[in-house]
Design an enzyme around this catalytic site. Structure first.
Site, PDB file in Angstrom:
ATOM      1  N   GLY A  16       0.824  -1.211   0.000  1.00  0.00           N
ATOM      2  CA  GLY A  16       0.000   0.000   0.000  1.00  0.00           C
ATOM      3  C   GLY A  16       0.855   1.257   0.000  1.00  0.00           C
ATOM      4  N   ARG A  89      -1.814 -15.234  -8.983  1.00  0.00           N
ATOM      5  CA  ARG A  89      -3.076 -15.682  -9.590  1.00  0.00           C
ATOM      6  C   ARG A  89      -3.068 -15.349 -11.079  1.00  0.00           C
ATOM      7  NH1 ARG A  89      -7.463 -17.862  -7.786  1.00  0.00           N
ATOM      8  NH2 ARG A  89      -6.817 -17.586  -5.639  1.00  0.00           N
ATOM      9  N   ASP A 120       5.597  -4.846   6.107  1.00  0.00           N
ATOM     10  CA  ASP A 120       6.011  -6.168   6.586  1.00  0.00           C
ATOM     11  C   ASP A 120       5.726  -7.274   5.554  1.00  0.00           C
ATOM     12  OD1 ASP A 120       3.285  -5.789   6.983  1.00  0.00           O
ATOM     13  OD2 ASP A 120       3.220  -6.919   8.857  1.00  0.00           O
ATOM     14  N   THR A 143       4.888   2.178   5.979  1.00  0.00           N
ATOM     15  CA  THR A 143       3.508   1.780   6.195  1.00  0.00           C
ATOM     16  C   THR A 143       2.869   2.752   7.164  1.00  0.00           C
ATOM     17  OG1 THR A 143       2.006   0.264   7.304  1.00  0.00           O
ATOM     18  CG2 THR A 143       4.275   0.032   7.910  1.00  0.00           C
ATOM     19  N   ASP A 145       0.601   2.046   9.050  1.00  0.00           N
ATOM     20  CA  ASP A 145       0.246   1.289  10.263  1.00  0.00           C
ATOM     21  C   ASP A 145       1.375   1.272  11.299  1.00  0.00           C
ATOM     22  OD1 ASP A 145      -1.961   0.739   8.775  1.00  0.00           O
ATOM     23  OD2 ASP A 145      -1.583  -1.408   8.560  1.00  0.00           O
ATOM     24  N   ASP A 147       3.637  -0.921  11.655  1.00  0.00           N
ATOM     25  CA  ASP A 147       3.743  -2.241  12.271  1.00  0.00           C
ATOM     26  C   ASP A 147       4.942  -3.056  11.789  1.00  0.00           C
ATOM     27  OD1 ASP A 147       2.769  -2.631   9.751  1.00  0.00           O
ATOM     28  OD2 ASP A 147       1.098  -3.931  10.316  1.00  0.00           O
ATOM     29  N   ARG A 189      -4.190  -1.892  10.307  1.00  0.00           N
ATOM     30  CA  ARG A 189      -4.559  -3.300  10.199  1.00  0.00           C
ATOM     31  C   ARG A 189      -3.777  -4.047  11.273  1.00  0.00           C
ATOM     32  NH1 ARG A 189      -4.293  -4.902   4.176  1.00  0.00           N
ATOM     33  NH2 ARG A 189      -2.125  -4.372   4.523  1.00  0.00           N
TER      34      ARG A 189
HETATM   35  O1  F6P Z   1      -1.508  -1.545   5.616  1.00  0.00           O
HETATM   36  C1  F6P Z   1      -1.823  -0.258   5.260  1.00  0.00           C
HETATM   37  C2  F6P Z   1      -3.308  -0.101   5.080  1.00  0.00           C
HETATM   38  O2  F6P Z   1      -3.561   1.250   4.755  1.00  0.00           O
HETATM   39  C3  F6P Z   1      -4.155  -0.549   6.281  1.00  0.00           C
HETATM   40  O3  F6P Z   1      -4.142   0.398   7.299  1.00  0.00           O
HETATM   41  C4  F6P Z   1      -5.477  -0.790   5.626  1.00  0.00           C
HETATM   42  O4  F6P Z   1      -6.235  -1.750   6.308  1.00  0.00           O
HETATM   43  C5  F6P Z   1      -5.098  -1.327   4.286  1.00  0.00           C
HETATM   44  O5  F6P Z   1      -3.789  -0.892   4.012  1.00  0.00           O
HETATM   45  C6  F6P Z   1      -5.993  -0.901   3.161  1.00  0.00           C
HETATM   46  O6  F6P Z   1      -5.604  -1.553   2.012  1.00  0.00           O
HETATM   47  P1  F6P Z   1      -6.225  -1.253   0.588  1.00  0.00           P
HETATM   48  O7  F6P Z   1      -5.495  -0.051   0.046  1.00  0.00           O
HETATM   49  O8  F6P Z   1      -5.961  -2.482  -0.184  1.00  0.00           O
HETATM   50  O9  F6P Z   1      -7.670  -0.952   0.778  1.00  0.00           O
END
Ligand code: F6P
Length: 363
Positions: A16, A89, A120, A143, A145, A147, A189
């Site tokens: 992301g 896939r 991660d 990230t 997050d 994390d 997340r």
């Molecule tokens: O891991 C980063 C994050 O922004 C999370 O906080 C969130 O749950 C997720 O990615 C959202 O992912 P996507 O962009 O696939 O909706």
């Protein structure tokens, strides 16, 4: 250690996006081109750029960075958060291991080393690819997050916290005017760093994080006691992955079959209204937290990480990740990163700070 025989290195962003990725790409290019005279190849769309034929890439010259790239959100290289080459896939729905295609792509570009900017999940994939292909690899953590283990901060976290704080600043006056309980659902997340930091900085009364299961009765008690003291509005910040007292998170299944976090804010909004009689409104901040111009903190972290990653390659290091620890840019073992996790500890000084401020953490 002497500079190895390096002429060209690759850089990619994976997973992301977040604010500060371009600042990191810029730092890599500046250090590699000016400091070592190497060519820098920007690989487009993460590992997909090495998987596709023709390969997706461009040479990054310093000219690209003379404008406002440092200030831009997103990533000029593009990114993907799907398409793990080890379980790829195919259009016919079958799943194939296409890791060797990625490694062949890397070799076709005549690269001697790779810098991967990722979270991660990306670190796990890139580390496996590097091992399998004998690729000299350095990771840079990003990230919102926060994390990724072994680093105090990842690129993008600070800017997302600022976005959440701005949302709270905007919600507070309308909450006060209407005597409402405002619930702000933020991302994160499985880790509550955004909620915890933004909640403290934004004056929240309740902060709910995935690491502490949420008891709605405790949240209701806090809101009622505020009201009893004459304050008839409240701010609640909840992370998307908050667990209810039952231990369940709130998930949504989408048309493509993907199950993602979503819905805890509205769920809590109803439960809090029921338990307190207060009027509640819910704001889901979503991807607003991922965009926008990077904060000064993220630009600094990204710049320091980019420069250190290139220097590590020059020193002959491999399978390391740059990290921010105790006001220092260090490097840590990628194997340790891949095996580790990073979530809010109950002993975190900011958990203590929140409790000390009288903030309810849902327990
Ligand atoms: O891991 C980063 C994050 O922004 C999370 O906080 C969130 O749950 C997720 O990615 C959202 O992912 P996507 O962009 O696939 O909706």
């Amino acid at each position: 250690m002497a500079v190895r025989n390096i002429r060209r290195i690759g850089v990619l962003t994976s997973g992301g996006d977040c604010a500060g990725l371009n600042a990191a790409i810029r730092a890599v290019a500046h250090r590699a081109i000016q400091g070592y005279g190497w060519a820098v190849i920007g690989i487009h769309e993460g590992t997909r750029g090495l998987l596709e034929r023709p390969l997706l890439y461009e040479e990054l010259t310093l000219r690209i960075f003379t404008g406002n790239v440092l200030r831009m959100g997103g990533t000029i290289l593009g990114t993907v958060n799907k398409g793990d080459p080890f379980a790829f896939r195919m259009p016919d729905g079958s799943v194939q291991d296409r890791s060797s295609d990625v490694i062949d792509g890397f070799k076709e570009l005549d690269l001697q080393a790779l810098i991967g900017i990722g979270g991660d999940g990306s670190m796990k994939i890139l580390s496996r690819l590097a091992e399998q292909g004998g690729i000299q690899f350095i990771g840079i953590p990003k990230t919102i997050d926060n994390d990724v283990p072994f680093t105090d901060f990842s690129i993008g976290f600070a800017t997302s916290v600022d976005a959440a704080v701005e949302a709270l600043d905007r919600l507070q006056p309308t909450a006060a005017s209407h005597q409402r309980v405002m619930i702000l659902e933020v991302m994160g997340r499985d880790a509550g760093f955004i909620a915890l930091h933004a909640g403290i900085a934004g004056g929240a009364d309740v902060i709910l994080i995935p690491e502490i299961p949420c008891r709605v009765d405790k949240v209701a008690d806090k809101i009622k006691s505020l009201a009893a003291d004459g304050r008839k509005h409240a701010l609640v910040v909840c992370a998307e992955a908050v667990k209810l007292a039952s231990g369940d998170s709130v998930m949504q299944t989408h048309v493509d079959g993907e199950v993602r976090y979503g819905g805890i804010g509205p769920r809590l909004g109803d439960q809090i209204a029921q338990a307190t009689g207060a009027e509640t409104r819910v704001t889901v901040l979503g991807h607003v937290q991922r965009g926008g111009s990077p904060s000064s903190g993220d630009r600094i972290t990204a710049s320091a990480f980019g420069v250190r990653a290139v220097d590590l390659i020059a020193e002959g290091a491999t399978h390391r990740m740059v990290a921010w620890q105790n006001r220092n840019v260090v490097d840590v073992s990628l194997n340790d990163v891949v095996a580790g996790t990073h979530a809010v500890e109950i002993t975190d000084p900011l958990v203590r700070t929140a409790r000390g401020l009288g903030i309810c953490l849902g327990d």
